[in-house]
Design a protein around this motif. Structure first.
Motif, PDB file in Angstrom:
ATOM      1  N   PHE A  87     -68.128-102.001   9.810  1.00  0.00           N
ATOM      2  CA  PHE A  87     -68.794-101.422   8.644  1.00  0.00           C
ATOM      3  C   PHE A  87     -69.213 -99.986   8.940  1.00  0.00           C
ATOM      4  N   VAL A  88     -69.144 -99.149   7.931  1.00  0.00           N
ATOM      5  CA  VAL A  88     -69.584 -97.761   8.071  1.00  0.00           C
ATOM      6  C   VAL A  88     -70.676 -97.486   7.030  1.00  0.00           C
ATOM      7  N   PRO A  89     -71.634 -96.618   7.369  1.00  0.00           N
ATOM      8  CA  PRO A  89     -72.679 -96.304   6.396  1.00  0.00           C
ATOM      9  C   PRO A  89     -72.118 -95.489   5.233  1.00  0.00           C
ATOM     10  N   GLU A  90     -72.652 -95.744   4.068  1.00  0.00           N
ATOM     11  CA  GLU A  90     -72.256 -95.017   2.856  1.00  0.00           C
ATOM     12  C   GLU A  90     -73.513 -94.831   2.015  1.00  0.00           C
ATOM     13  N   GLU A  91     -73.632 -93.705   1.381  1.00  0.00           N
ATOM     14  CA  GLU A  91     -74.775 -93.465   0.497  1.00  0.00           C
ATOM     15  C   GLU A  91     -74.278 -93.102  -0.889  1.00  0.00           C
ATOM     16  N   LEU A  92     -74.974 -93.641  -1.879  1.00  0.00           N
ATOM     17  CA  LEU A  92     -74.692 -93.320  -3.276  1.00  0.00           C
ATOM     18  C   LEU A  92     -75.934 -92.677  -3.870  1.00  0.00           C
ATOM     19  N   SER A  93     -75.735 -91.654  -4.657  1.00  0.00           N
ATOM     20  CA  SER A  93     -76.865 -91.066  -5.364  1.00  0.00           C
ATOM     21  C   SER A  93     -77.104 -91.859  -6.652  1.00  0.00           C
ATOM     22  N   LYS A  94     -78.256 -91.665  -7.229  1.00  0.00           N
ATOM     23  CA  LYS A  94     -78.585 -92.349  -8.476  1.00  0.00           C
ATOM     24  C   LYS A  94     -77.509 -92.054  -9.516  1.00  0.00           C
ATOM     25  N   ILE A 107     -80.592-100.177  -5.517  1.00  0.00           N
ATOM     26  CA  ILE A 107     -80.271-101.126  -6.582  1.00  0.00           C
ATOM     27  C   ILE A 107     -78.955-100.701  -7.230  1.00  0.00           C
ATOM     28  N   CYS A 108     -78.051-101.671  -7.393  1.00  0.00           N
ATOM     29  CA  CYS A 108     -76.769-101.429  -8.056  1.00  0.00           C
ATOM     30  C   CYS A 108     -76.593-102.422  -9.194  1.00  0.00           C
ATOM     31  N   ARG A 109     -75.790-102.031 -10.158  1.00  0.00           N
ATOM     32  CA  ARG A 109     -75.478-102.957 -11.248  1.00  0.00           C
ATOM     33  C   ARG A 109     -73.975-103.010 -11.456  1.00  0.00           C
ATOM     34  N   VAL A 110     -73.518-104.199 -11.869  1.00  0.00           N
ATOM     35  CA  VAL A 110     -72.130-104.415 -12.262  1.00  0.00           C
ATOM     36  C   VAL A 110     -72.131-104.458 -13.784  1.00  0.00           C
ATOM     37  N   PHE A 111     -71.263-103.648 -14.403  1.00  0.00           N
ATOM     38  CA  PHE A 111     -71.222-103.639 -15.866  1.00  0.00           C
ATOM     39  C   PHE A 111     -69.795-103.498 -16.371  1.00  0.00           C
ATOM     40  N   LYS A 112     -69.620-103.969 -17.608  1.00  0.00           N
ATOM     41  CA  LYS A 112     -68.311-103.932 -18.264  1.00  0.00           C
ATOM     42  C   LYS A 112     -68.505-103.514 -19.710  1.00  0.00           C
ATOM     43  N   TRP A 113     -67.435-103.011 -20.293  1.00  0.00           N
ATOM     44  CA  TRP A 113     -67.430-102.667 -21.710  1.00  0.00           C
ATOM     45  C   TRP A 113     -66.664-103.721 -22.492  1.00  0.00           C
ATOM     46  N   THR A 114     -67.245-104.171 -23.591  1.00  0.00           N
ATOM     47  CA  THR A 114     -66.509-105.007 -24.533  1.00  0.00           C
ATOM     48  C   THR A 114     -66.011-104.054 -25.616  1.00  0.00           C
ATOM     49  N   ASP A 115     -65.450-104.590 -26.682  1.00  0.00           N
ATOM     50  CA  ASP A 115     -65.014-103.731 -27.782  1.00  0.00           C
ATOM     51  C   ASP A 115     -66.180-103.009 -28.445  1.00  0.00           C
ATOM     52  N   THR A 116     -67.371-103.580 -28.341  1.00  0.00           N
ATOM     53  CA  THR A 116     -68.502-103.026 -29.099  1.00  0.00           C
ATOM     54  C   THR A 116     -69.686-102.574 -28.274  1.00  0.00           C
ATOM     55  N   LYS A 117     -69.782-102.990 -27.007  1.00  0.00           N
ATOM     56  CA  LYS A 117     -70.977-102.625 -26.248  1.00  0.00           C
ATOM     57  C   LYS A 117     -70.747-102.711 -24.747  1.00  0.00           C
ATOM     58  N   GLU A 118     -71.696-102.141 -24.039  1.00  0.00           N
ATOM     59  CA  GLU A 118     -71.721-102.231 -22.587  1.00  0.00           C
ATOM     60  C   GLU A 118     -72.550-103.459 -22.204  1.00  0.00           C
ATOM     61  N   VAL A 119     -72.041-104.242 -21.237  1.00  0.00           N
ATOM     62  CA  VAL A 119     -72.732-105.451 -20.795  1.00  0.00           C
ATOM     63  C   VAL A 119     -72.987-105.351 -19.294  1.00  0.00           C
ATOM     64  N   THR A 120     -74.248-105.487 -18.914  1.00  0.00           N
ATOM     65  CA  THR A 120     -74.588-105.532 -17.495  1.00  0.00           C
ATOM     66  C   THR A 120     -74.489-106.981 -17.051  1.00  0.00           C
ATOM     67  N   GLY A 171     -64.603-104.304 -14.110  1.00  0.00           N
ATOM     68  CA  GLY A 171     -65.926-103.742 -14.347  1.00  0.00           C
ATOM     69  C   GLY A 171     -66.169-102.553 -13.451  1.00  0.00           C
ATOM     70  N   SER A 172     -67.299-101.937 -13.668  1.00  0.00           N
ATOM     71  CA  SER A 172     -67.730-100.815 -12.841  1.00  0.00           C
ATOM     72  C   SER A 172     -68.989-101.221 -12.090  1.00  0.00           C
ATOM     73  N   ILE A 173     -69.245-100.546 -10.982  1.00  0.00           N
ATOM     74  CA  ILE A 173     -70.467-100.764 -10.218  1.00  0.00           C
ATOM     75  C   ILE A 173     -71.129 -99.404 -10.039  1.00  0.00           C
ATOM     76  N   GLU A 174     -72.401 -99.345 -10.403  1.00  0.00           N
ATOM     77  CA  GLU A 174     -73.147 -98.089 -10.413  1.00  0.00           C
ATOM     78  C   GLU A 174     -74.440 -98.244  -9.618  1.00  0.00           C
ATOM     79  N   ALA A 175     -74.798 -97.199  -8.878  1.00  0.00           N
ATOM     80  CA  ALA A 175     -76.095 -97.163  -8.197  1.00  0.00           C
ATOM     81  C   ALA A 175     -77.159 -96.763  -9.221  1.00  0.00           C
ATOM     82  N   LEU A 176     -78.180 -97.594  -9.376  1.00  0.00           N
ATOM     83  CA  LEU A 176     -79.275 -97.275 -10.295  1.00  0.00           C
ATOM     84  C   LEU A 176     -80.366 -96.465  -9.615  1.00  0.00           C
TER      85      LEU A 176
END
Length: 188
Positions: free
Chosen positions: A25-32, A53-66, A90-95
């Motif tokens: 494993f190697v260290p990795e940093e994500l900004s907000k 804190i990270c979140r996994v989210f996806k887009w449907t036809d009408t909205k973003e869903v976490t 889906g996407s994964i984002e650093a909160l």
């Protein structure tokens, strides 16, 4: 708890096995707000959240869903993409600013050649992921919106000061307005 201690606690590993795994494993940093993974792209890494804190989210036809929010001590990846080479759905984002320990797919595959009982360890890891999904599905079937909120709040109190409430509402399968009504009801 540091990464090495977490691995020892989560899996039945010898000190030598933990050292071998941690060395990959190697260290990795994500900004907000930085993306760890963008939908449609391959996910070639598995990371342990040391801090943040990270979140996994996806887009449907009408909205973003976490779909999920994770913090210190959790792993993040897109399992279907990582294990089966599918494009991520889906996407994964650093909160928050986030510190990770990241393992690339090649090193993950090489570990199985170095640890004789890797298939057992890997099965336990996948089973734990599956168990979390089972618990979430059961909660959606068996609990009311208020009960889901209360359970999530008890398990993740820190999120409520650091994560936008619309993401928490989405994870709980409710609108932000419903979440707000529940919070107001509980605080009165």
């Amino acid at each position: 708890m540091n990464f090495k201690q977490q691995l020892l606690q989560m899996f039945e590993l010898s000190d030598e096995q933990v050292e071998l795994i941690v060395s990959r494993f190697v260290p990795e940093e994500l900004s907000k707000n930085q993306l760890f993974l963008e939908a449609g792209k391959p996910c070639n890494k598995l990371s342990f959240i040391e801090e943040g804190i990270c979140r996994v989210f996806k887009w449907t036809d009408t909205k973003e869903v976490t779909q999920w929010i994770g913090n210190d001590g959790y792993f993040i990846t897109d399992l279907a993409s990582f294990f089966f080479d599918n494009p991520s759905i889906g996407s994964i984002e650093a909160l928050t600013p986030t510190k990770l320990w990241t393992l690339n797919k090649k090193d993950y595959l090489d570990i199985q050649d170095s640890i004789p009982n890797w298939n057992v360890i890997e099965k336990r890891f996948i089973a734990k992921c599956f168990m979390q999904i089972e618990h979430r599905v059961f909660d959606f079937i068996a609990l009311s919106a208020e009960e889901r909120y209360n359970k999530y709040f008890e398990q993740n109190k820190s999120f409520f000061n650091q994560v936008p409430l619309q993401y928490i509402a989405s994870v709980l399968g409710m609108s932000p307005e419903t979440l707000s009504r529940i919070r107001n009801k509980i605080s009165s």
